[in-house]
Write an enzyme that holds these catalytic residues in place. Structure first.
Site, PDB file in Angstrom:
ATOM      1  N   GLU A 405       0.822  -1.212   0.000  1.00  0.00           N
ATOM      2  CA  GLU A 405       0.000   0.000   0.000  1.00  0.00           C
ATOM      3  C   GLU A 405       0.861   1.269   0.000  1.00  0.00           C
ATOM      4  O   GLU A 405       0.523   2.275   0.616  1.00  0.00           O
ATOM      5  CB  GLU A 405      -0.968   0.007   1.181  1.00  0.00           C
ATOM      6  CG  GLU A 405      -1.964  -1.145   1.152  1.00  0.00           C
ATOM      7  CD  GLU A 405      -3.030  -1.048   2.237  1.00  0.00           C
ATOM      8  OE1 GLU A 405      -2.989  -0.089   3.029  1.00  0.00           O
ATOM      9  OE2 GLU A 405      -3.904  -1.928   2.282  1.00  0.00           O
ATOM     10  N   GLU A 501      -3.847  -9.792   1.703  1.00  0.00           N
ATOM     11  CA  GLU A 501      -4.111  -9.411   3.092  1.00  0.00           C
ATOM     12  C   GLU A 501      -5.615  -9.275   3.276  1.00  0.00           C
ATOM     13  O   GLU A 501      -6.255  -8.440   2.626  1.00  0.00           O
ATOM     14  CB  GLU A 501      -3.399  -8.099   3.432  1.00  0.00           C
ATOM     15  CG  GLU A 501      -3.417  -7.746   4.903  1.00  0.00           C
ATOM     16  CD  GLU A 501      -2.737  -6.407   5.179  1.00  0.00           C
ATOM     17  OE1 GLU A 501      -1.500  -6.329   5.037  1.00  0.00           O
ATOM     18  OE2 GLU A 501      -3.455  -5.449   5.507  1.00  0.00           O
TER      19      GLU A 501
END
Length: 565
Positions: A405, A501
């Site tokens: 991210e 995730e």
């Protein structure tokens, strides 16, 4: 009479001389003694004065009037005369004038273009193409929208294992005339104890919701970058828009590895600057976009099987310190008994590669290893690329994830990340790695920057957290994740998708229909495992009690190891 005059003159002269001498001796006293000395009483005078008085009638003596005189004035005129002489000089052909040296043009770099729109309307930003030949570290730009209030943003986050002093580069702005200029500066920071520190952040107060633009370090690698034509619809006044470049025309040869600009710590125990396990507070927007069905399955190299594929593991204690080797070995080995085939590792700190690698080899697990990009940008992550290349136990590795991210968090832009993935892949391949490399971002980042990332990623890696969608309840978590995966499959056609995730918190505050809790976590985890378990890595092994509570107070409570039988 003459004698009297001479005597009087002599007396005055003597008095004056005496006064001068007296003034030299006593200063201001002489001002009170400026008179002739008295004659002695018995002295006689040798002069006789006779007074003769004449009586008679008064006589008027006429005064003659002055004769008037005539003054004649004459006008005077001054004439100024200027003469000019023209001289023609013919330059000799043998001595030509020297031509000025051309100024050296600055090489343009694909830094994000920042445009401020003072009023509402529809605007078009023209396309721009820039070719870069050398690796360069620059100040990039990122934006974040802040609600009304006081906020702290930016800065460099570092995690240290002991008290130490770090020398840290950071991006900031300095005034330059009527504007400001982004610069890279260096600061020395004393970390008094082990923990996570944010160095040189910016604090600001905004009266209303505001888009803040701030600089971040970025490495521009060789290649051709395109800023496509953009049409922006502005619905509010004083709106700031950042238009990034995208590396759509990647270089045919691998670009040079980005230069490392991070300054090492000033103590022998240099802290890792990329050890923080990622937060999971990124809201993944739901989408109703119709996506074509896909028959693609998980890549064979990942060894994915039905059930659950993998789990994330960070080797930190409850206080955020590094765990000892025996704890890591036993905990990682236990994953095999739960039916997992993979363990995902975010970074190289705390001897992660060595300890987890040993446990994986003993237990028969595969590793998904990572290069963590923090607020120091890609330059601060280069050391991890080197560490992985030296470790080089490729038979244990099914996938390398460069960045977690990083775009979503504003640590780099898409073109910078793409260049870094490409250079990292080249380094891994030079060390003997033949497997796959990707990054992982939420679905909204892939939708916005897929054209930039698809070319350098072998698969599409995404973090899909249904809890952050307020319309998704625990029992619907699996269906939500499956829908997101289908959308992702359409972004990079022909490439597989992995959910790197995912999970559900067991404590904290509700987010609409998404309610945290022990029973809710069990329901959500089972739902995800049933729907897409073979393509998902569950977050996380233990609770991360060293983290900040974060959005909805859930950041610490994602541990789900005991949820699996």
């Amino acid at each position: 009479m003459r004698g009297a005059i001479l005597a009087t003159a002599a007396a005055l002269a003597g008095t004056a001389m005496a006064d001068v001498a007296h003034m030299r001796r006593h200063g201001h006293d002489s001002f009170h003694q400026r008179r002739s000395p008295l004659a002695e009483a018995d002295a006689t005078c040798g002069c006789t004065t006779e007074v003769v008085t004449v009586w008679g009638p008064p006589t008027l003596i006429p005064v003659a009037s002055p004769t008037p005189s005539t003054v004649t004035s004459e006008a005077v005129t001054t004439l100024h005369s200027t003469s000019t002489t023209t001289v023609t000089v013919i330059a000799s052909a043998s001595t030509p004038a020297a031509s000025p040296s051309p100024a050296t043009d600055k090489v343009p770099l694909p830094t994000p273009a920042i445009t401020n729109f003072p009023s509402t309307g529809v605007y078009t930003i023209p396309a721009t193409t820039v070719t870069v030949f050398d690796t360069t570290t620059v100040c990039g730009a990122t934006t974040t929208e802040l609600p009304a209030g006081t906020h702290t943003y930016g800065g460099v986050t570092t995690v240290v294992e002991t008290a130490t002093t770090v020398v840290c580069p950071y991006a900031t702005v300095e005034p330059s005339g009527t504007t400001v200029t982004s610069v890279i500066k260096t600061t020395t920071y004393v970390c008094p104890s082990a923990g996570t520190y944010t160095i040189a952040p910016t604090t600001t107060t905004v009266p209303t919701s505001t888009v803040i633009v701030y600089p971040t370090p970025a490495v521009i690698t060789p290649g051709t970058y395109t800023q496509p034509e953009q049409t922006v619809t502005v619905t509010r006044t004083d709106y700031t828009y950042v238009c990034p470049f995208t590396g759509q025309d990647e270089p045919t040869s691998a670009p040079a590895a980005p230069s490392t600009t991070a300054v090492p710590a000033t103590t022998t125990a240099a802290p890792e600057t990329t050890t923080a396990a990622p937060d999971t507070t990124t809201a993944v927007p739901s989408t109703s976009s119709a996506a074509p069905s896909s028959s693609s399955t998980a890549p064979a190299s990942t060894g994915a099987v039905s059930g659950q594929m993998g789990m994330t593991y960070t080797p930190y204690t409850k206080g955020g310190d590094c765990k000892d080797k025996s704890s890591v070995l036993s905990e990682v080995a236990a994953l095999k008994s739960k039916g997992f085939t993979h363990v995902r590792v975010y970074s190289t700190d705390c001897n992660s590669l060595e300890y987890i690698g040993e446990a994986a080899r003993t237990s028969g697990l595969q590793m998904i290893i990572g290069v963590f990009i923090s607020s120091t940008g890609v330059s601060g992550a280069q050391d991890q690329v080197t560490a992985i290349s030296k470790w080089a136990q490729w038979d244990l590795v099914s996938l390398i994830v460069v960045g977690n991210e990083a775009i979503q968090n504003g640590y780099c832009d898409a073109s910078t990340l793409a260049g870094f993935i490409s250079s990292a892949k080249s380094a891994f391949q030079a060390a003997g790695y033949t497997g796959k490399v990707t990054t992982t971002e939420p679905i909204n980042v892939w939708q916005a920057h897929g054209s930039t990332l698809c070319g350098v990623c072998d698969i599409v890696g995404a973090n899909i957290h249904p809890f952050f969608n307020a319309d998704v309840s625990a029992d619907q978590a699996g269906k939500f994740v499956a829908q997101e995966i289908k959308v992702l499959e359409s972004i990079c056609p022909g490439k597989d998708v992995l959910n790197l995730e995912t999970g559900w918190p067991h404590a904290g505050n509700a987010n609409g229909k998404a309610v945290p809790g022990t029973s809710e976590q069990a329901i959500a985890i089972k739902s995800i495992a049933d729907e897409v378990g073979s393509k998902s890595v569950f977050f996380s092994y233990f609770d991360d009690l060293w983290k900040e509570p974060g959005q909805f107070g859930v950041e610490r409570y994602w541990g789900c190891f005991d949820t699996f039988n």
